[in-house]
Design a protein around this motif. Structure first.
Motif, PDB file in Angstrom:
ATOM      1  N   LEU A  34     133.522  72.482 -17.637  1.00  0.00           N
ATOM      2  CA  LEU A  34     133.520  70.844 -17.309  1.00  0.00           C
ATOM      3  C   LEU A  34     134.779  70.391 -16.432  1.00  0.00           C
ATOM      4  O   LEU A  34     134.571  69.393 -15.896  1.00  0.00           O
ATOM      5  N   SER A  82     131.988  69.724  -9.770  1.00  0.00           N
ATOM      6  CA  SER A  82     131.312  68.522  -9.904  1.00  0.00           C
ATOM      7  C   SER A  82     130.083  68.712 -10.425  1.00  0.00           C
ATOM      8  O   SER A  82     129.769  69.866 -10.597  1.00  0.00           O
ATOM      9  N   ARG A 102     140.269  80.168  -2.963  1.00  0.00           N
ATOM     10  CA  ARG A 102     140.049  78.960  -2.022  1.00  0.00           C
ATOM     11  C   ARG A 102     141.505  79.151  -1.204  1.00  0.00           C
ATOM     12  O   ARG A 102     141.668  78.185  -0.292  1.00  0.00           O
ATOM     13  N   TYR A 114     148.976  76.664  -3.732  1.00  0.00           N
ATOM     14  CA  TYR A 114     148.083  77.287  -4.904  1.00  0.00           C
ATOM     15  C   TYR A 114     148.498  78.762  -4.989  1.00  0.00           C
ATOM     16  O   TYR A 114     147.674  79.544  -5.352  1.00  0.00           O
ATOM     17  N   LYS A 173     143.728  71.739 -17.724  1.00  0.00           N
ATOM     18  CA  LYS A 173     143.908  72.045 -16.445  1.00  0.00           C
ATOM     19  C   LYS A 173     144.888  71.048 -15.748  1.00  0.00           C
ATOM     20  O   LYS A 173     144.810  69.698 -15.938  1.00  0.00           O
ATOM     21  N   VAL A 174     145.834  71.472 -14.642  1.00  0.00           N
ATOM     22  CA  VAL A 174     146.572  70.469 -14.219  1.00  0.00           C
ATOM     23  C   VAL A 174     146.000  70.462 -12.651  1.00  0.00           C
ATOM     24  O   VAL A 174     146.309  71.571 -12.070  1.00  0.00           O
ATOM     25  N   ARG A 175     145.979  69.452 -12.307  1.00  0.00           N
ATOM     26  CA  ARG A 175     145.640  69.270 -10.729  1.00  0.00           C
ATOM     27  C   ARG A 175     145.915  68.000 -10.119  1.00  0.00           C
ATOM     28  O   ARG A 175     146.648  67.062 -10.837  1.00  0.00           O
ATOM     29  N   ASP A 176     145.616  67.940  -8.996  1.00  0.00           N
ATOM     30  CA  ASP A 176     146.341  66.824  -7.973  1.00  0.00           C
ATOM     31  C   ASP A 176     145.225  65.538  -8.374  1.00  0.00           C
ATOM     32  O   ASP A 176     145.591  64.615  -8.894  1.00  0.00           O
ATOM     33  N   ARG A 177     144.170  65.710  -8.093  1.00  0.00           N
ATOM     34  CA  ARG A 177     143.049  64.516  -8.367  1.00  0.00           C
ATOM     35  C   ARG A 177     142.805  64.750  -9.851  1.00  0.00           C
ATOM     36  O   ARG A 177     143.015  65.941 -10.507  1.00  0.00           O
ATOM     37  N   ALA A 178     142.433  63.796 -10.368  1.00  0.00           N
ATOM     38  CA  ALA A 178     141.974  63.666 -11.876  1.00  0.00           C
ATOM     39  C   ALA A 178     140.457  64.530 -12.040  1.00  0.00           C
ATOM     40  O   ALA A 178     140.230  64.748 -13.090  1.00  0.00           O
ATOM     41  N   SER A 179     139.900  64.698 -11.094  1.00  0.00           N
ATOM     42  CA  SER A 179     138.699  65.473 -11.130  1.00  0.00           C
ATOM     43  C   SER A 179     138.436  66.101  -9.781  1.00  0.00           C
ATOM     44  O   SER A 179     138.964  65.897  -8.992  1.00  0.00           O
ATOM     45  N   PHE A 180     137.442  67.046  -9.828  1.00  0.00           N
ATOM     46  CA  PHE A 180     137.055  67.738  -8.718  1.00  0.00           C
ATOM     47  C   PHE A 180     138.094  68.185  -7.791  1.00  0.00           C
ATOM     48  O   PHE A 180     138.299  68.042  -6.659  1.00  0.00           O
ATOM     49  N   ALA A 181     138.919  69.001  -8.447  1.00  0.00           N
ATOM     50  CA  ALA A 181     140.059  69.655  -7.575  1.00  0.00           C
ATOM     51  C   ALA A 181     140.098  70.947  -8.245  1.00  0.00           C
ATOM     52  O   ALA A 181     140.061  71.111  -9.565  1.00  0.00           O
ATOM     53  N   PHE A 182     140.739  71.958  -7.541  1.00  0.00           N
ATOM     54  CA  PHE A 182     141.177  73.180  -8.255  1.00  0.00           C
ATOM     55  C   PHE A 182     142.516  73.026  -8.957  1.00  0.00           C
ATOM     56  O   PHE A 182     143.358  72.239  -8.690  1.00  0.00           O
ATOM     57  N   LEU A 197     146.277  73.578 -10.182  1.00  0.00           N
ATOM     58  CA  LEU A 197     147.544  73.965  -9.777  1.00  0.00           C
ATOM     59  C   LEU A 197     147.939  75.109 -10.833  1.00  0.00           C
ATOM     60  O   LEU A 197     148.315  76.304 -10.304  1.00  0.00           O
TER      61      LEU A 197
END
Lengths: 333, 167, 705
Positions: A99, A103, A121, A150, A233-242, A244
């Protein structure tokens, strides 16, 4: 995109034979990564062997000589797997990892096997006008001194510094999953940790599979620890991002002592990184934050970073600490 | 190499011959003249090409048409076959768009997403994976995140989807 | 054509709710964007064009081998600099493609492939083998190479300004803030990629080039292309009925438009479709330069400014100059007797930068407004009080009085609504679970502009109905709707009685949908035409009578400085484990003159805030200087805000009307929402964590404990 032949065999064996017979053949599953690569010129097969309609779509429990397992057909879509009641209740880290990825639409399309075999990626891998040893062996690694947010901090080689993008694979690595592979010689079971490779001097190979090896299923062992598990999951956007960095973790505590702990990291290496050193440092010892941080640092002792990846070390340390502390809190409840 | 296939699009059955390289999106737009699904990125990164395929929200850009022989596709245009779908009306009411380019994909995604919610599918922000799921604003935002809107109409889209969810 | 001085319009439809007239077309997807036009519009059996881009940043094309491409089934032709149609004029280095062997940047168009299908065109382009004589290139912006002083900065402003003695004032100031601030390369990334459908035909004895183009200004495309193609303006027709966003990147024709025109010239009337890919947009359709702002503020102990210096370093392309006016807002924002601004550029072998939403104001106000926050901290003064204390009596730049400078009211209104009163002055004092919580504020401003070159036509249709036409473009702003409202009030009829036609160069000329000037410029032309029409034809005109008019210049522009203002408030939460930054609340309060349509205006202001939030946290185009191009060239690696990132974002405005500036009372709203927003977020992130980040985007790694 070069001209393509297309085949839709009616059995897994026929599909494997079709790919084995043709050097330029590739399996087509959900297509979310391969179609992307066809357009970019990253992949240019002559023949696509469509396995997406093969009935490898069951999620079923079975008892084997080594315990009970959950067997997931390769064509189970990511969204269906995440919504499966058994996965949600007994393998929450797997559901959470799925999840956290991509997306809603992509999860409806992407398959279990395809998710595991998706490719990096790395921006240079995807840009055919730049050198990349993974895409074009011997051409050089552009990421080494280029865009590197990345990039890997563990297990990289001078030939390739990229990371594996799958969230699911990280959770499965922590869960000791086994991948069922059908090849021209028949079926075999590959523990997921043995599926993925470090880049070494052959970065073009993500896994130990041959092109004609078809992942037909993934099997998850039932274990108490796998039920007390989660994925961060740690990422830039709150959703829909690979990611970090990401952390799949499970914890089994008894009387404040670690009975079992499983820990895998995403976003740090060419493969999902099973943090076995950290696990060993924690197992059979009293659980507390200091011990936890020390164990994680032991795992990170060999990390190599650049300006662009330096923050990954504290990030993965903190994210892992947070995740295991939460699991411990949950266990205490 | 060419391939024969059949697609049902917004209720109309089409038999067509396509290059095996043709994506479902290009088959719709370039061969069938169905322009409702938009091409925003062509790589599954924006959601503009979302349709309902066999009832589920699906990207058409990362799909080769040849692999979807027999599929039943509903676009945002098809959703309005008998007047605007309640989700579409809610987009108008809440001004959930500006330029309109991502909008048909947002609409299809919202319709598919509301079905997923009804079926009890969890999401990244679902706290209790095994409990009931509330169609909260947090859930809607997370589930709609595969549809980018560069005009920044997200607050309006959120209001529209919530309005439609309430019925 | 008549020039008409306008009178203020009584607002009836103006200022009230009015549904978007094109809403149903958009929510169903029936609206046809540029390359979606088909047989109904005379576009039959088009060819598909694919761009071949240079893979070196500087040098010469030595060889274009098309054999393999032409052998590919479906490929019809390959055009390169040896066989493309010649242009009459090559001064515009961006548009003059395929005229010689020079390569000025990586990603430049070096060949075009025409094919029967998009699949064949794409593969045909991959099969074109281009040889280069590569030369050393420079593609990195650095402090030591940004030394070129342009003659002026966008659009036609002074490069440098200097008033008083900044150095002396700084030397004797009680408090000095002296810092560098950086903004990233950013790409506009409208959701509809740039695209052009073009065909050549005959009208009488003249050649005519017809285009559907995804542009912010149809007339501007003609003005750019016609002379280069050796055509009179009337020989080029451009239409843009629906445009999927632009944000400046479709403000001027970029090279793909010329590519479509040239390709179509070779097909004997067959239309060509050219859809730029998302990846190609990163090299070909404009972007915002990165900026380095050296800001020095000198103040008395109470925060009263005595000196403001803003020295900007940024970049342009050797192919075509574009100098972003980053320090321009600093010239008029706050009072100080000693003020100095400058712009210096690195001239690089890179893609051509261009307009991106609020060029100048966006990066400049990030720097200035973070510096103001630092000054507030240094002086121990509340950031709102600091800004009040430095309100100028007149425009420090022009010396003219401001007309409606209501910044302080915006700050106060926002503070009330945001709960600013309860804010602890010290940073890193509030935590909520795993999150550090902080709030920040920044000012916003944008100049009010009316562009020359606009006219409108009013035609009586009989039975109380009127056709109103102007070649304006609705890129999603709601222009189609608000111009209908303005026309209705100007003619004193109901909006339902107006048939508005836009987006076609066969209609009276209109300026670009840019500079937040569209509604002001087009609307005023419509008012001029309507008022002239009524003067000439009275309240009950015969069907068929018409008037075309443009608006006379506004004498008040000599008298006053017209600017809009705003205040942006942000709450930032920073995860104490991961450093991830989220913005749960964002509020903008604006003074923008009269809002013509509250619904579309709200969406536009919120959209600006969202884009500012996106810039604050995500957006960065990473140019790999070794190669010379942006390598984060898609929407998976160039992040724009997703739905999950946009929480409680709201905008409101002060009730007002500026009928000194326009007869409808508006001043323009398209850009101000992005201005100051990134600074408000950065200031909130500082307040949350105590860590001052002076560059955007602010990413998790920078705020890790």
């Amino acid at each position: 995109m070069r001209e393509l032949e297309y085949l839709r065999p009616d059995s897994a064996a026929a599909a494997v034979a079709a790919v084995a017979d043709r050097p330029g053949a590739r399996f087509l599953g959900g297509g979310t990564n391969l179609v992307d690569h066809l357009k970019l010129g990253v992949a240019s097969p002559e023949l696509l062997v469509d396995i997406s309609r093969l009935p490898l779509t069951d999620v079923e429990a079975y008892d084997g000589p080594d315990g009970s397992w959950l067997r997931i057909g390769t064509n189970v879509r990511n969204s269906d797997l995440a919504a499966h009641p058994v996965v949600r209740s007994r393998f929450p880290a797997v559901a959470r990892a799925l999840l956290a990825g991509a997306s809603g639409q992509l999860r409806n399309q992407a398959t279990t096997g395809g998710n595991l075999l998706q490719r990096t990626r790395c921006v240079y891998f995807q840009d055919v006008t730049t050198p990349c040893n993974k895409r074009d062996p011997g051409s050089g690694c552009s990421a080494l001194e280029g865009y590197g947010r990345y990039n890997a901090i563990l297990g990289a080689s001078p030939e390739c510094v990229t990371t594996h993008p799958s969230d699911l694979a990280v959770a499965l690595t922590a869960m000791d999953a086994v991948v069922v592979v059908l090849g021209p010689e028949g079926e075999r079971r590959v523990p997921i940790e043995e599926l993925y490779r470090l880049p070494g001097d052959r970065p073009e190979l993500d896994t130990v599979l041959a092109p004609s090896d078809l992942v037909t299923a993934v099997e998850l062992p039932s274990a108490a620890a796998n039920e007390h598990a989660t994925y961060t999951k740690v990422r830039d956007r709150a959703s829909f991002a690979f990611a970090l960095v990401s952390v799949a973790a499970s914890l089994d505590l008894a009387g404040g002592v670690v009975q079992d702990v499983r820990l895998a990291w995403g976003g740090v290496a060419h493969k999902p990184w099973r943090a076995r050193r950290a696990e060993a440092a924690l197992r059979d010892r009293p659980f507390d934050e200091d011990a936890l941080r020390a164990a994680i640092d032991e795992e990170l002792a060999d990390a190599t970073t650049t300006d662009q990846t330096a923050s990954k070390v504290p990030m993965v340390r903190n994210a892992t600490t947070m995740t295991l502390l939460r699991l411990a809190e949950e266990a205490a409840r | 190499m060419d391939a024969q296939l059949s697609l049902t699009v917004d209720g109309t059955v089409h038999s067509l011959t396509v290059d095996t390289r043709t994506t479902l999106l290009d088959a719709l737009r370039e061969r069938l003249g169905v322009i409702s699904p938009k091409k925003g990125c062509d790589h599954g990164q924006c959601g503009s090409c979302t349709v309902l395929l066999d009832g589920r929200r699906h990207l058409t850009c990362l799909a080769l048409a040849v692999a979807y022989d027999g599929a039943e596709i509903v676009t945002a245009d098809g959703l309005a076959a008998d007047g605007l779908h309640p989700v579409q009306q809610a987009f108008l009411d809440q001004d959930g768009y500006q330029c309109g380019y991502c909008t048909p994909g947002q609409v299809c995604s919202a319709v598919g997403m509301l079905d997923e919610l009804k079926e009890g599918h969890p999401s990244h922000v679902t706290e209790d994976l095994v409990g009931e799921i509330e169609p909260s604003e947090v859930e809607v935002r997370e589930r709609m995140s595969g549809n980018l809107c560069r005009c920044g109409a997200y607050p309006g889209i959120l209001a529209a989807v919530c309005e439609a969810a309430r019925g | 054509m008549t020039e008409q001085a306008t009178r203020p319009v009584e607002a009836r439809a103006i200022g009230s709710h009015h549904d978007r007239v094109d809403g149903p077309e958009k929510v169903t997807g029936r609206a046809a964007y540029a390359v979606e036009h088909g047989e109904a519009d005379g576009v039959i059996d088009p060819l598909h064009v694919w761009l071949v881009q240079s893979t070196v940043a500087k040098g010469r094309v030595t060889r274009v081998d098309s054999a393999a491409s032409l052998a590919h089934p479906g490929v019809v032709a390959v055009l390169d600099h040896t066989n493309a149609p010649r242009l009459d004029d090559t001064d515009n280095g961006e548009l003059a493609i395929l005229q010689d062997d020079r390569v000025g940047f990586r990603g430049q168009i070096v060949a075009l492939v025409l094919a029967e299908t998009p699949e064949a065109a794409r593969e045909g382009a991959a099969l074109v083998a281009v040889g280069y004589d590569q030369e050393p290139h420079e593609a990195e912006l650095r402090v030591d190479n940004a030394t070129y002083r342009p003659d002026q900065v966008n659009p036609a402003m002074e490069t440098d300004t200097d008033e008083g003695d900044v150095d002396a004032a700084l030397a004797s100031a009680d408090v000095v803030v002296d810092q560098d601030y950086r903004t990233a390369y950013e790409h506009n990334n409208p959701l509809e990629p740039h695209a052009t459908l073009a065909w050549w035909g005959q009208e009488g004895d003249r050649e005519v080039l017809s285009m559907f183009d995804s542009t912010q200004g149809v007339h501007g495309v003609v003005q750019a292309l016609a002379p280069m193609l050796g055509l009179q303006p009337e020989q080029v027709r451009v239409r843009a009925p629906y445009v999927g966003g632009g944000f400046g990147s479709k403000g001027e024709a970029h090279s793909h438009v010329m590519a479509a025109a040239l390709a179509a010239r070779t097909t004997h009337g067959r239309p060509v479709k050219l859809a730029v890919t998302r990846q190609q947009m990163f090299a070909l359709t404009g972007y915002r330069t990165a900026t380095i702002s050296h800001v020095r503020l000198g103040a008395a102990a109470d925060g009263t400014l005595v000196a403001i210096e803003h020295a900007v370093q940024e970049q342009t392309s050797v192919v075509r100059e574009f100098a972003e006016q980053t320090a321009a807002p600093t010239r008029m924002m706050y009072a100080a007797p000693n003020r100095r601004t400058s712009h210096r550029l690195a001239r690089l072998d890179v893609a051509v930068p261009s307009w991106m939403r609020a060029p100048g104001e966006m990066p400049g106000m990030f720097a200035h407004e973070v510096a103001m926050d630092e000054l507030a901290v240094a002086c121990g003064v509340d950031p709102i009080v600091l800004r009040e204390r430095n309100e100028p009596d007149i425009d420090p730049e022009s010396g003219k009085p401001f007309h409606q400078r209501r910044l302080v009211e915006c700050l106060h209104r926002g503070a009330d609504r945001f709960g600013w009163e309860d804010r602890p002055p010290e940073p890193r004092t509030t935590a909520d679970g795993d999150w550090w919580v902080g709030t920040g504020v920044a000012s916003a401003t944008y100049p009010a502009m009316r562009s020359p070159g606009n006219a409108a036509r009013v035609l009586a249709l009989g039975k109380g109905r009127y056709a109103v036409s102007i070649g304006a473009v609705d890129i999603g702003t709601g222009a189609r709707t608000v111009l209908t409202q303005i026309a209705a009030d100007a003619l004193d009829v109901s909006p339902a009685a107006i048939d508005l036609a836009i987006a076609d160069t066969r209609l009276p000329a209109a300026s670009v949908a840019g500079g937040s000037s569209g509604t002001s410029s087009w609307g005023t032309a419509i008012v001029a035409a309507a008022q002239r029409f009524r003067a000439d034809h009275g309240p009950s005109p015969d069907a068929g009578v018409e008037t075309t008019a443009s608006a006379a210049d506004n004498p008040a522009e000599e008298e006053f400085a017209f600017h809009s203002f705003g205040a942006v408030f942000a709450e930032a939460r920073v995860n104490r484990w991961t450093g991830e930054v989220r913005v749960p609340r964002l509020l903008g309060v604006y003074s923008v003159g009269r809002v013509i349509n509250p619904m579309t205006a709200h969406s536009q202001l919120v959209g600006g805030l969202v884009m500012g939030l996106s810039a604050a946290l995500f957006e960065t185009s990473y140019r790999d200087a070794r190669f010379g191009h942006v390598v984060t060239q898609d929407l998976a690696t160039y992040h724009v805000a997703s739905h999950a990132d946009v929480l409680d974002v709201d905008a409101e405005w002060l009730e007002e009307s500026d009928q000194v500036f326009t007869p409808a009372g508006g001043r323009g709203i398209g850009e101000i929402g992005i201005v100051g927003t990134a600074a408000a977020v950065a200031n909130a992130a500082f307040h949350a964590t105590g860590t001052r980040v002076r560059s955007i985007p602010i990413t998790a790694g920078e705020l890790l404990d």
